[in-house]
Design a protein around this motif. Structure first.
Motif, PDB file in Angstrom:
ATOM      1  N   PHE A   5       0.832  -1.196   0.000  1.00 36.09           N
ATOM      2  CA  PHE A   5       0.000   0.000   0.000  1.00 36.09           C
ATOM      3  C   PHE A   5       0.866   1.245   0.000  1.00 36.09           C
ATOM      4  O   PHE A   5       2.047   1.224   0.338  1.00 36.09           O
ATOM      5  N   HIS A   6       0.254   2.341  -0.411  1.00 35.81           N
ATOM      6  CA  HIS A   6       0.868   3.658  -0.255  1.00 35.81           C
ATOM      7  C   HIS A   6      -0.253   4.689  -0.137  1.00 35.81           C
ATOM      8  O   HIS A   6      -1.401   4.417  -0.450  1.00 35.81           O
ATOM      9  N   LYS A   7       0.111   5.836   0.348  1.00 37.82           N
ATOM     10  CA  LYS A   7      -0.838   6.932   0.446  1.00 37.82           C
ATOM     11  C   LYS A   7      -0.767   7.796  -0.800  1.00 37.82           C
ATOM     12  O   LYS A   7       0.317   8.135  -1.272  1.00 37.82           O
ATOM     13  N   THR A   8      -1.929   8.166  -1.310  1.00 33.26           N
ATOM     14  CA  THR A   8      -1.962   9.112  -2.409  1.00 33.26           C
ATOM     15  C   THR A   8      -1.701  10.519  -1.877  1.00 33.26           C
ATOM     16  O   THR A   8      -1.665  10.744  -0.663  1.00 33.26           O
ATOM     17  N   GLN A   9      -1.525  11.467  -2.774  1.00 36.69           N
ATOM     18  CA  GLN A   9      -1.304  12.845  -2.351  1.00 36.69           C
ATOM     19  C   GLN A   9      -2.513  13.412  -1.616  1.00 36.69           C
ATOM     20  O   GLN A   9      -2.389  14.373  -0.852  1.00 36.69           O
ATOM     21  N   GLU A  10      -3.674  12.791  -1.832  1.00 35.14           N
ATOM     22  CA  GLU A  10      -4.883  13.224  -1.127  1.00 35.14           C
ATOM     23  C   GLU A  10      -5.012  12.545   0.235  1.00 35.14           C
ATOM     24  O   GLU A  10      -5.964  12.793   0.974  1.00 35.14           O
ATOM     25  N   GLY A  11      -4.074  11.668   0.582  1.00 34.80           N
ATOM     26  CA  GLY A  11      -4.095  11.017   1.875  1.00 34.80           C
ATOM     27  C   GLY A  11      -4.855   9.713   1.912  1.00 34.80           C
ATOM     28  O   GLY A  11      -4.979   9.096   2.977  1.00 34.80           O
ATOM     29  N   GLU A  12      -5.375   9.266   0.761  1.00 40.11           N
ATOM     30  CA  GLU A  12      -6.103   8.009   0.727  1.00 40.11           C
ATOM     31  C   GLU A  12      -5.130   6.844   0.562  1.00 40.11           C
ATOM     32  O   GLU A  12      -4.089   6.965  -0.091  1.00 40.11           O
ATOM     33  N   ALA A  13      -5.470   5.697   1.164  1.00 42.58           N
ATOM     34  CA  ALA A  13      -4.629   4.505   1.055  1.00 42.58           C
ATOM     35  C   ALA A  13      -4.982   3.757  -0.220  1.00 42.58           C
ATOM     36  O   ALA A  13      -6.153   3.494  -0.498  1.00 42.58           O
ATOM     37  N   THR A  14      -3.971   3.429  -1.015  1.00 41.55           N
ATOM     38  CA  THR A  14      -4.144   2.645  -2.229  1.00 41.55           C
ATOM     39  C   THR A  14      -3.413   1.321  -2.052  1.00 41.55           C
ATOM     40  O   THR A  14      -2.245   1.298  -1.659  1.00 41.55           O
ATOM     41  N   TYR A  15      -4.096   0.231  -2.350  1.00 44.44           N
ATOM     42  CA  TYR A  15      -3.528  -1.101  -2.131  1.00 44.44           C
ATOM     43  C   TYR A  15      -3.222  -1.755  -3.470  1.00 44.44           C
ATOM     44  O   TYR A  15      -4.008  -1.688  -4.412  1.00 44.44           O
ATOM     45  N   THR A  16      -2.062  -2.393  -3.534  1.00 47.17           N
ATOM     46  CA  THR A  16      -1.643  -3.114  -4.729  1.00 47.17           C
ATOM     47  C   THR A  16      -1.244  -4.526  -4.333  1.00 47.17           C
ATOM     48  O   THR A  16      -1.009  -4.822  -3.161  1.00 47.17           O
ATOM     49  N   PHE A  17      -1.102  -5.385  -5.349  1.00 46.98           N
ATOM     50  CA  PHE A  17      -0.874  -6.786  -5.083  1.00 46.98           C
ATOM     51  C   PHE A  17       0.324  -7.286  -5.874  1.00 46.98           C
ATOM     52  O   PHE A  17       0.292  -7.331  -7.104  1.00 46.98           O
ATOM     53  N   CYS A  18       1.386  -7.605  -5.161  1.00 48.82           N
ATOM     54  CA  CYS A  18       2.602  -8.139  -5.748  1.00 48.82           C
ATOM     55  C   CYS A  18       2.986  -7.378  -7.012  1.00 48.82           C
ATOM     56  O   CYS A  18       3.008  -7.938  -8.108  1.00 48.82           O
ATOM     57  N   PRO A  19       3.282  -6.079  -6.923  1.00 50.04           N
ATOM     58  CA  PRO A  19       3.522  -5.271  -8.116  1.00 50.04           C
ATOM     59  C   PRO A  19       4.773  -5.703  -8.865  1.00 50.04           C
ATOM     60  O   PRO A  19       5.731  -6.198  -8.283  1.00 50.04           O
ATOM     61  N   SER A  20       4.770  -5.480 -10.162  1.00 50.60           N
ATOM     62  CA  SER A  20       5.929  -5.812 -10.983  1.00 50.60           C
ATOM     63  C   SER A  20       6.967  -4.706 -10.881  1.00 50.60           C
ATOM     64  O   SER A  20       6.728  -3.649 -10.304  1.00 50.60           O
ATOM     65  N   ASN A  21       8.162  -4.959 -11.441  1.00 47.94           N
ATOM     66  CA  ASN A  21       9.217  -3.954 -11.429  1.00 47.94           C
ATOM     67  C   ASN A  21       8.717  -2.673 -12.114  1.00 47.94           C
ATOM     68  O   ASN A  21       8.132  -2.708 -13.176  1.00 47.94           O
ATOM     69  N   ARG A  22       8.959  -1.554 -11.489  1.00 42.60           N
ATOM     70  CA  ARG A  22       8.541  -0.294 -12.083  1.00 42.60           C
ATOM     71  C   ARG A  22       9.350   0.838 -11.484  1.00 42.60           C
ATOM     72  O   ARG A  22       9.980   0.692 -10.446  1.00 42.60           O
ATOM     73  N   ARG A  23       9.355   1.964 -12.145  1.00 48.32           N
ATOM     74  CA  ARG A  23      10.007   3.141 -11.602  1.00 48.32           C
ATOM     75  C   ARG A  23       8.943   4.078 -11.042  1.00 48.32           C
ATOM     76  O   ARG A  23       7.903   4.278 -11.646  1.00 48.32           O
ATOM     77  N   SER A  24       9.228   4.597  -9.874  1.00 52.50           N
ATOM     78  CA  SER A  24       8.282   5.536  -9.287  1.00 52.50           C
ATOM     79  C   SER A  24       8.567   6.928  -9.822  1.00 52.50           C
ATOM     80  O   SER A  24       9.711   7.293 -10.060  1.00 52.50           O
ATOM     81  N   SER A  25       7.518   7.685 -10.026  1.00 55.84           N
ATOM     82  CA  SER A  25       7.691   9.045 -10.520  1.00 55.84           C
ATOM     83  C   SER A  25       8.129   9.964  -9.386  1.00 55.84           C
ATOM     84  O   SER A  25       7.984   9.641  -8.212  1.00 55.84           O
ATOM     85  N   GLU A  26       8.697  11.111  -9.737  1.00 54.21           N
ATOM     86  CA  GLU A  26       9.171  12.049  -8.727  1.00 54.21           C
ATOM     87  C   GLU A  26       8.034  12.435  -7.786  1.00 54.21           C
ATOM     88  O   GLU A  26       6.951  12.815  -8.209  1.00 54.21           O
ATOM     89  N   GLY A  27       8.294  12.280  -6.512  1.00 53.21           N
ATOM     90  CA  GLY A  27       7.294  12.665  -5.521  1.00 53.21           C
ATOM     91  C   GLY A  27       6.266  11.599  -5.209  1.00 53.21           C
ATOM     92  O   GLY A  27       5.424  11.796  -4.353  1.00 53.21           O
TER      93      GLY A  27
END
Length: 494
Positions: free
Chosen positions: A42-64
């Protein structure tokens, strides 16, 4: 004393952070084989909401982009002063970006479970290990021996391995016997409860009501896990209501979040296992204004060592609880006597469930759960002669230990059967098999059985050693931290 100052502890922490730590700010977020077990993230969005993911694949996170965290439940075994090893283990898991949804513990485990809940508050992503380490370093263990002075002296002599049969120690032994006869415990436990009260109040938990409000907020933030429409590849909610009636209907009344923290204690004379704060509803409403330290105190009331804790029952709910949970287990006369009880005595939860590995089996059966037993090492004790006083006392102690461990053994055996069933489901091609074992994406990713044991070898340190040296404290903490490293490496290698 700095628990992280040893070469072994510093090396283990650095290795965990380098290999499994979550990277942000444009760096690669790697997928490990480890994530086949810690598949819920999980991670928090910029709005403060929790977003849940499941075994994510390799990826690059964007700035911020907020940091991703691995999410699991944590179950901590009781073990007296050996609970320092739990602090090291938790430090290792959090260094790997792991956070906790449900928290459960007995006795020493309940102290750490409560501390995590208080330090993080309602924010699951908050790391607790820095404060846990400082807390572990400063805990005044020797002050928890708070009985009358002759009793304190006698206990400390015994813990130091000094013989008590010499004449100069007889008065202290007699004082200890008299106190056990009157109070059923050598120590009041007031110093421990006052210390923990101050610790929790500093984190904003001045009352059980504060704890309840925070747990309910966590429950709300976990809301997406209760909605199957928001969960890919699962047809059932990942988070379910804990309380149901006998006809299967939901009986929650706005306090569902209390089940996210389970402090195990033994209610006497009814001989029932209580989960606090969830089962606090069967006790007098006035306790809502009491410090949460009282709940922990009930869980760690080691028989004979600490006085039991007495609490009043709730006349509005106690009767129905007895009817529902005891009607088929005793005669009408005994049941009626329990119905009329106005006070309940609480003893150490380890008497019934020292390792509550099934704490979240009904509530979150598919969510990864890490169960942490404390395993004593060292040389085996020499068996005393059968016709000796030591032999008699040894037999009594062995019987008590057998009763305490049997339920834990049954839980581990049940876990083995569930693991076999899980592997069979994974092998199917229908929807149930996909729910059980795989996520569809660029490749099929099979997740692992969602419960893992991580036993910590605590060596030969006595679990009642409240006069522990700095070296022994460091030894326990390092044992937990290095075990976390080995646990993560084992999961990643499978």
């Amino acid at each position: 004393m700095d628990l992280l100052s040893s070469h072994e502890a510093a090396g283990a922490l650095h290795s965990i952070q380098a290999k499994y730590g979550r990277r942000v700010q444009g760096q690669l977020v790697a997928r490990h084989n480890l994530d086949r077990f810690f598949w819920l993230q999980f991670h928090k969005t910029q709005e403060g909401e929790a977003t849940y993911t499941f075994c994510p694949s390799n990826r690059r996170s964007s700035e911020g982009t907020p940091e991703n965290f691995r999410l699991c439940n944590l179950v901590l075994q009781g073990g007296g002063t050996l609970g320092l090893a739990h602090a090291g283990f938790i430090t290792g898991l959090e260094a790997a970006g792991i956070r906790f949804a449900g928290l459960a513990g007995t006795s020493a485990g309940s102290i750490l479970a409560m501390a995590i809940a208080a330090i993080r508050g309602a924010d699951l992503e908050t790391a607790t290990n820095e404060k846990l380490v400082r807390l572990s370093q400063s805990v005044p263990m020797d002050q928890f021996i708070d009985g009358p002075r002759p009793v304190r002296v006698t206990i400390k002599r015994a813990l130091q391995g000094r013989p008590l049969y010499l004449p100069q120690y007889w008065m202290g032994c007699l004082a200890a016997f008299r106190r056990l006869k009157r109070r059923r415990g050598l120590n009041q436990g007031e110093v421990f409860e006052s210390w923990l009260n101050d610790v929790l109040a500093a984190e904003g938990f001045a009352s059980i009501k504060d704890l309840s409000n925070t747990l309910q907020e966590v429950w709300q933030r976990l809301g997406p896990l209760r909605d199957p429409s928001q969960i890919d590849f699962f047809s059932e909610p990942l988070l379910k209501h804990e309380n149901t009636s006998r006809d299967g209907q939901n009986t929650d009344s706005g306090d569902e979040g209390l089940a996210l923290l389970k402090l195990v204690t033994t209610a006497m004379p009814v001989g029932m296992k209580f989960h606090l704060p969830e089962h606090l509803k069967f006790l007098a409403p006035e306790y809502a204004s009491t410090s949460p330290a009282r709940l922990v105190r009930t869980s760690m009331s080691v028989p004979l060592f600490f006085e039991p804790v007495e609490m009043r029952t709730n006349p509005q709910t106690w009767g129905q609880f007895v009817q529902d949970d005891m009607a088929d287990l005793m005669s009408d006369g005994i049941r009626d006597s329990f119905l009329q009880r106005e006070r309940i005595t609480f003893l150490d939860g380890g008497l019934l469930s020292n390792l509550p590995s099934d704490a979240f089996r009904n509530m979150m059966p598919e969510v990864p759960t890490v169960v942490v037993p404390l395993v004593s090492g060292g040389e085996p004790e020499r068996l005393p002669k059968a016709n000796s006083t030591a032999g008699l006392l040894g037999d009594v102690g062995a019987c008590a230990t057998a009763v305490r461990l049997q339920r834990d053994r049954e839980m581990v055996l049940d876990m083995g059967r569930e693991r076999r069933d899980f592997k069979q489901r994974v092998g199917t091609n229908n929807r149930a098999g996909r729910d059980a074992g795989q996520f569809m994406g660029d490749n099929v990713v099979r997740r692992k059985f969602p419960t893992a044991l991580a036993p910590i070898d605590t060596g030969d340190i006595n679990w009642l050693n409240f006069v522990m040296s700095d070296g022994e404290k460091s030894q326990l903490f390092t044992a937990g931290l290095t075990r976390a490293q080995a646990f993560l490496d084992d999961l990643n290698a499978e």
